[in-house]
Design a protein around this motif. Structure first.
Motif, mmCIF file in Angstrom:
data_model
loop_
_atom_site.group_PDB
_atom_site.id
_atom_site.type_symbol
_atom_site.label_atom_id
_atom_site.label_comp_id
_atom_site.label_asym_id
_atom_site.label_seq_id
_atom_site.Cartn_x
_atom_site.Cartn_y
_atom_site.Cartn_z
ATOM 1 N N ALA A 182 0.328 -1.082 0.346
ATOM 2 C CA ALA A 182 -0.299 0.094 -0.362
ATOM 3 C C ALA A 182 0.495 1.488 -0.183
ATOM 4 C CB ALA A 182 -0.553 -0.093 1.146
ATOM 5 N N GLY A 235 -4.333 1.251 2.855
ATOM 6 C CA GLY A 235 -5.413 1.147 1.582
ATOM 7 C C GLY A 235 -4.921 0.775 0.645
ATOM 8 N N TYR A 331 -7.673 2.531 -7.821
ATOM 9 C CA TYR A 331 -6.868 2.425 -6.653
ATOM 10 C C TYR A 331 -5.892 2.937 -6.336
ATOM 11 C CZ TYR A 331 -12.120 0.527 -4.935
ATOM 12 O OH TYR A 331 -12.692 0.237 -4.032
#
Length: 359
Positions: A182, A235, A331
């Motif tokens: 992440a 995340g 993302y």
């Protein structure tokens, strides 16, 4: 060591065997007296057992229509039901569907939310809510979404079917895999992620071989707790984007979709991961020979899980639509998301092919 920021989520965890018996004391500790119990239709017996435990409390009722992917119309129905009960808190008992409903209701009402997980999915440890409206699943994160207390009782997982144990466990592993790369990864979360992966990669095959092994069940629930905490702290990347797209758009089962997609998403990202992350991931999976994609393929073979999305009703003609949605509003991801390459990732997951690093 690189600079990092670490945020610890303020949830209370009660872990062990027989811990459900501590629920009355937990309600008293929080000065709560009228809980509304939430479950799916299939797990209403769990809700009834919780109600029977709360003889000294005025249970507001049981809403047993929690549904996969947290459709907003079910949330609205539950909120309407709750209006007539004067409930002062929510208790969700079940897997991600029930916990998702509890989160959706809690963030809308401000009521305290206590979770009693019966699977390994990990939603109970995150401030993340995924909801589906008009066939589109969207996620949001807010500290107020995080359940205040989680009661992990290993006894409640002893009857979890082997197939669901396997897929919800791999779903949890996915949280830790993506936590390691992440954009806001940090040393604390990475330690938890690796420990969670190892615990589940060891315990899930043991559960397949011996479903009533209390030791294996405890190790799996421990791993699921760690993995869920990782998802709640950092995340998400390509894997979760693909799963949210596929699950919300085509109504595919949540844990099974995660299980099928994970090795393909990791294979896509692996060449762009930092060497130390590559090594630590390889070391976390037994039988990997240093390659976590190999390790994941071996693990899924041991678990005997379904490997193709087509088995759950996804059509070949849906692949292009899925690719289009997956690359819209992507993302953060260690590798640039390219539409044609993502289409091939989805096609392989649809067909049930073994994951490989050749894109």
């Amino acid at each position: 060591m690189e600079p990092f920021t670490y945020t610890q989520n303020p949830s209370r965890v009660i872990f062990g065997s027989g811990t459900l018996k501590q629920l009355p004391a937990e309600l008293t500790r929080q000065n709560l007296s009228k809980p509304l119990l939430l479950s799916t239709p299939e797990q209403i017996s769990h809700a009834e057992n919780v109600k029977a435990l709360l003889t000294d409390f005025s249970v507001a009722g049981i809403f047993s229509r929690a549904t996969m992917h947290t459709p907003t119309e079910i949330t609205d129905e539950a909120l309407e039901y709750m209006k007539s009960t004067a409930a002062d808190c929510l208790i969700s008992i079940g897997g991600g569907s029930t916990i998702g409903l509890g989160k959706a209701m809690s963030i809308r009402t401000g009521l305290p939310h206590i979770c009693i997980p019966t699977t390994y999915a990990g939603s109970e440890m995150t401030p993340i809510l995924g909801e589906t409206a008009a066939g589109v699943k969207k996620t949001r994160s807010d500290p107020k979404i995080l359940p205040g207390t989680v009661v992990y009782d290993v006894d409640l997982t002893m009857t979890l079917p082997v197939g669901m144990s396997s897929t919800s466990g791999v779903n949890a592993i996915a949280h830790s895999v993506e936590a390691l790369y992440a954009t806001n990864a940090n040393p604390v979360t990475s330690l938890l992620a690796l420990e969670g992966i190892r615990a589940l990669a060891v315990s899930l095959p043991q559960i397949v071989a011996s479903p009533q092994s209390a030791e294996a069940r405890q190790l799996a629930l421990y791993g699921a707790w760690l993995c869920g905490g990782c998802l709640g702290s950092v995340g998400m990347s390509l894997h979760h984007k693909l799963c949210h797209t596929l699950g919300g758009t085509f109504n595919l089962p949540h844990a099974q979709t995660h299980t099928i997609v994970l090795p393909h998403a990791l294979a896509y990202n692996f060449p762009k991961l930092k060497p130390d992350v590559q090594k630590r991931l390889g070391d976390a999976f037994p039988d990997s020979n240093g390659d976590p994609i190999v390790g994941l393929n071996v693990l899924l073979e041991k678990l005997g899980v379904e490997r193709g999305l087509k088995a759950y009703g996804m059509k070949e003609e849906d692949i292009d639509k899925a690719a289009d949605i997956a690359v819209s509003n992507p993302y953060a991801n260690p590798r640039t998301v390219v539409r044609d390459e993502i289409r091939e990732v989805i096609r392989r997951a649809w067909a049930g092919e073994p994951a490989k690093q050749d894109l």
